[in-house]
Design a protein around this motif. Structure first.
Motif, PDB file in Angstrom:
ATOM      1  N   ASP A  79       0.835  -1.199   0.000  1.00 56.31           N
ATOM      2  CA  ASP A  79       0.000   0.000   0.000  1.00 56.31           C
ATOM      3  C   ASP A  79       0.870   1.249   0.000  1.00 56.31           C
ATOM      4  N   ALA A  80       0.357   2.320  -0.605  1.00 60.86           N
ATOM      5  CA  ALA A  80       1.134   3.563  -0.717  1.00 60.86           C
ATOM      6  C   ALA A  80       1.452   4.188   0.628  1.00 60.86           C
ATOM      7  N   SER A  81       0.730   3.830   1.669  1.00 61.86           N
ATOM      8  CA  SER A  81       0.986   4.398   2.996  1.00 61.86           C
ATOM      9  C   SER A  81       2.200   3.787   3.676  1.00 61.86           C
ATOM     10  N   VAL A  82       2.769   2.743   3.078  1.00 59.24           N
ATOM     11  CA  VAL A  82       3.897   2.026   3.677  1.00 59.24           C
ATOM     12  C   VAL A  82       5.218   2.590   3.163  1.00 59.24           C
ATOM     13  N   ASN A  83       6.133   2.829   4.068  1.00 59.87           N
ATOM     14  CA  ASN A  83       7.487   3.260   3.696  1.00 59.87           C
ATOM     15  C   ASN A  83       8.311   1.991   3.443  1.00 59.87           C
ATOM     16  N   TYR A  84       8.071   1.394   2.291  1.00 59.55           N
ATOM     17  CA  TYR A  84       8.669   0.102   1.949  1.00 59.55           C
ATOM     18  C   TYR A  84      10.157   0.293   1.668  1.00 59.55           C
ATOM     19  N   SER A  85      10.973  -0.557   2.265  1.00 59.45           N
ATOM     20  CA  SER A  85      12.427  -0.397   2.193  1.00 59.45           C
ATOM     21  C   SER A  85      13.068  -1.508   1.382  1.00 59.45           C
ATOM     22  N   ALA A  86      14.337  -1.319   1.069  1.00 60.81           N
ATOM     23  CA  ALA A  86      15.089  -2.362   0.386  1.00 60.81           C
ATOM     24  C   ALA A  86      15.186  -3.622   1.244  1.00 60.81           C
ATOM     25  N   GLY A  87      15.314  -3.439   2.552  1.00 62.84           N
ATOM     26  CA  GLY A  87      15.361  -4.590   3.443  1.00 62.84           C
ATOM     27  C   GLY A  87      14.074  -5.400   3.410  1.00 62.84           C
ATOM     28  N   ALA A  88      12.938  -4.697   3.368  1.00 63.29           N
ATOM     29  CA  ALA A  88      11.650  -5.402   3.275  1.00 63.29           C
ATOM     30  C   ALA A  88      11.540  -6.152   1.959  1.00 63.29           C
ATOM     31  N   TRP A  89      12.038  -5.529   0.882  1.00 62.13           N
ATOM     32  CA  TRP A  89      11.989  -6.208  -0.416  1.00 62.13           C
ATOM     33  C   TRP A  89      12.850  -7.465  -0.403  1.00 62.13           C
ATOM     34  N   VAL A  90      14.029  -7.397   0.201  1.00 55.62           N
ATOM     35  CA  VAL A  90      14.913  -8.568   0.248  1.00 55.62           C
ATOM     36  C   VAL A  90      14.217  -9.730   0.953  1.00 55.62           C
ATOM     37  N   LYS A  91      13.540  -9.443   2.050  1.00 57.30           N
ATOM     38  CA  LYS A  91      12.844 -10.505   2.771  1.00 57.30           C
ATOM     39  C   LYS A  91      11.711 -11.089   1.934  1.00 57.30           C
ATOM     40  N   ASP A  92      10.960 -10.229   1.272  1.00 51.51           N
ATOM     41  CA  ASP A  92       9.886 -10.715   0.404  1.00 51.51           C
ATOM     42  C   ASP A  92      10.464 -11.515  -0.774  1.00 51.51           C
ATOM     43  N   ALA A  93      11.552 -11.005  -1.344  1.00 49.28           N
ATOM     44  CA  ALA A  93      12.164 -11.669  -2.490  1.00 49.28           C
ATOM     45  C   ALA A  93      12.733 -13.036  -2.096  1.00 49.28           C
ATOM     46  N   ALA A  94      13.264 -13.151  -0.886  1.00 47.47           N
ATOM     47  CA  ALA A  94      13.808 -14.433  -0.438  1.00 47.47           C
ATOM     48  C   ALA A  94      12.720 -15.493  -0.379  1.00 47.47           C
ATOM     49  N   ALA A  95      11.555 -15.107   0.125  1.00 45.74           N
ATOM     50  CA  ALA A  95      10.450 -16.067   0.210  1.00 45.74           C
ATOM     51  C   ALA A  95       9.966 -16.464  -1.179  1.00 45.74           C
ATOM     52  N   VAL A  96       9.852 -15.486  -2.078  1.00 48.93           N
ATOM     53  CA  VAL A  96       9.409 -15.764  -3.442  1.00 48.93           C
ATOM     54  C   VAL A  96      10.427 -16.638  -4.170  1.00 48.93           C
ATOM     55  N   LEU A  97      11.701 -16.340  -3.984  1.00 43.50           N
ATOM     56  CA  LEU A  97      12.752 -17.109  -4.655  1.00 43.50           C
ATOM     57  C   LEU A  97      12.711 -18.570  -4.228  1.00 43.50           C
ATOM     58  N   ALA A  98      12.540 -18.810  -2.938  1.00 45.80           N
ATOM     59  CA  ALA A  98      12.480 -20.190  -2.452  1.00 45.80           C
ATOM     60  C   ALA A  98      11.288 -20.932  -3.057  1.00 45.80           C
ATOM     61  N   GLU A  99      10.158 -20.244  -3.163  1.00 39.18           N
ATOM     62  CA  GLU A  99       8.954 -20.848  -3.741  1.00 39.18           C
ATOM     63  C   GLU A  99       9.154 -21.186  -5.222  1.00 39.18           C
ATOM     64  N   ILE A 100       9.743 -20.251  -5.957  1.00 39.37           N
ATOM     65  CA  ILE A 100       9.961 -20.464  -7.392  1.00 39.37           C
ATOM     66  C   ILE A 100      10.927 -21.617  -7.628  1.00 39.37           C
ATOM     67  N   GLN A 101      11.999 -21.647  -6.867  1.00 44.37           N
ATOM     68  CA  GLN A 101      12.976 -22.723  -7.031  1.00 44.37           C
ATOM     69  C   GLN A 101      12.378 -24.069  -6.668  1.00 44.37           C
ATOM     70  N   ALA A 102      11.522 -24.091  -5.651  1.00 46.61           N
ATOM     71  CA  ALA A 102      10.884 -25.352  -5.262  1.00 46.61           C
ATOM     72  C   ALA A 102       9.951 -25.862  -6.356  1.00 46.61           C
ATOM     73  N   ASN A 103       9.395 -24.940  -7.135  1.00 49.71           N
ATOM     74  CA  ASN A 103       8.485 -25.320  -8.222  1.00 49.71           C
ATOM     75  C   ASN A 103       9.212 -25.591  -9.532  1.00 49.71           C
ATOM     76  N   GLY A 104      10.540 -25.482  -9.517  1.00 48.23           N
ATOM     77  CA  GLY A 104      11.317 -25.801 -10.700  1.00 48.23           C
ATOM     78  C   GLY A 104      11.241 -24.768 -11.809  1.00 48.23           C
ATOM     79  N   ARG A 105      10.899 -23.530 -11.468  1.00 48.51           N
ATOM     80  CA  ARG A 105      10.824 -22.475 -12.466  1.00 48.51           C
ATOM     81  C   ARG A 105      12.093 -21.617 -12.420  1.00 48.51           C
ATOM     82  N   LEU A 106      12.313 -20.851 -13.485  1.00 48.73           N
ATOM     83  CA  LEU A 106      13.476 -19.972 -13.566  1.00 48.73           C
ATOM     84  C   LEU A 106      13.124 -18.602 -12.997  1.00 48.73           C
ATOM     85  N   PRO A 107      13.827 -18.128 -11.964  1.00 49.68           N
ATOM     86  CA  PRO A 107      13.568 -16.789 -11.442  1.00 49.68           C
ATOM     87  C   PRO A 107      14.146 -15.732 -12.395  1.00 49.68           C
ATOM     88  N   ILE A 108      13.312 -14.776 -12.799  1.00 53.02           N
ATOM     89  CA  ILE A 108      13.740 -13.692 -13.683  1.00 53.02           C
ATOM     90  C   ILE A 108      13.480 -12.376 -12.958  1.00 53.02           C
TER      91      ILE A 108
END
Length: 324
Positions: A79-108
């Protein structure tokens, strides 16, 4: 940079993730979409403004039709009210990356935010969250006293950070002071003990899409004019009606302040478009400079050669899917 190589034992390509960076309006999204379709890939947003659900048009997020063609992650989830940081993105990206790799897809990973890409391959300082009360107090002093006064204060409390910042850099001065007040430690301490990189340097194909600058600037101008006819006014109006803190990242997205001022009667439509175009062109120029100096391992590739470059790195050929 280290280019992808073949694993001679298995015959499979050793590329485990693709990074597509480049200036805004360079054609990154189309390139990533084509690659995802050809290589069983999932597109992961690596742009600090496209995370905001309030700004699909003004940040040139993929359309709903494009998102339906292949899986897209980390787009419009904040949401636009959130001061979203690079650190928050890294944590979100780590979870997404693990999910994608577990499903055998290529992360782009695709986007234009250099710090996000740097965090992927080099890690990131692990600054803890700043309490809202401290954040508000610093911003109140910023409004009352001005950035130069806070820069003087920062020079006393964190001389190293102050030396790196311009006296009128409101956002970064406020951020450095917030960290000192919240943690009692300067930013440099947190930078020394941060989050590890999500991706190893081996097995990553990293491309910087590098079109002619004049072509990029012309595309930026055309795109911003088109945005004004495709929902930018409505987005800016909805955002302005929320009366959010003007220092929030979403409120400073390119074009947002100018369009809000236009809606308030302070600027003509032509003036708002011109400001949005200029701000975005300046940003593109900074992206060229930042990636060249900060992430030299990215290989600069012209748009007409980018598809072939990726196909070679991934072992793709026309009509054949890469075994990821």
């Amino acid at each position: 940079m280290s280019v992808a190589t073949r694993d001679m034992n298995s015959g499979r390509n050793s590329v485990k993730a693709v990074l597509i960076a480049g200036p805004t309006a360079s054609g990154k999204s189309a390139l990533a979409l084509d690659l995802a379709e050809a290589a069983n890939g999932t597109v992961i947003n690596t742009d600090s403004m496209q995370v905001y659900r309030d700004l699909r048009v003004l940040t040139a997020r993929p359309t709903l039709e494009e998102e339906a063609r292949v899986p897209h992650r980390l787009y419009g989830h904040v949401d636009a009210s959130v001061n979203y940081s690079a650190g928050a993105w890294v944590k979100d990206a780590a979870a997404v990356l693990a999910e994608i790799q577990a499903n055998g897809r290529l992360p782009i990973f695709i986007g234009g935010t250099g710090l996000y890409f740097k965090a992927l391959t080099r890690g990131l300082s692990n600054v803890p969250p700043v309490p809202e009360a401290i954040r508000e107090a610093v911003r109140e002093r910023l409004e009352q006293n001005g950035p130069e006064a806070l820069h003087d204060e920062l020079a006393r409390r964190d001389p190293e950070a102050a030396a790196r910042l311009r006296p009128r850099d409101r956002v970064r001065i406020a951020r450095a002071l917030e960290v000192v007040e919240a943690t009692g430690r300067p930013l440099v301490d947190w930078h020394a003990h941060g989050l590890p990189p999500l991706l190893p340097p081996q097995g990553v194909a990293a491309l910087f899409l590098a079109p002619d600058r004049k072509d990029v600037y012309a595309r930026i101008d055309r795109r911003f004019e088109s945005m004004m006819d495709r929902g930018a006014l409505e987005e800016a109006r909805a955002l302005g009606n929320r009366n959010l803190d003007p220092l929030l990242p979403a409120m400073k997205a390119h074009g947002v302040p100018a369009v809000i001022r236009h809606l308030a009667g302070e600027l003509s439509r032509e003036e708002a478009i011109a400001i949005g175009q200029i701000d975005t062109r300046h940003y593109a120029k900074r992206q060229f400079t930042w990636f060249r100096h900060q992430l030299p391992e990215f290989e600069w590739v012209a748009p007409d050669q980018a598809k072939a470059w990726l196909e070679t790195r991934l072992g793709l050929s026309s009509g054949r899917t890469n075994p990821v």
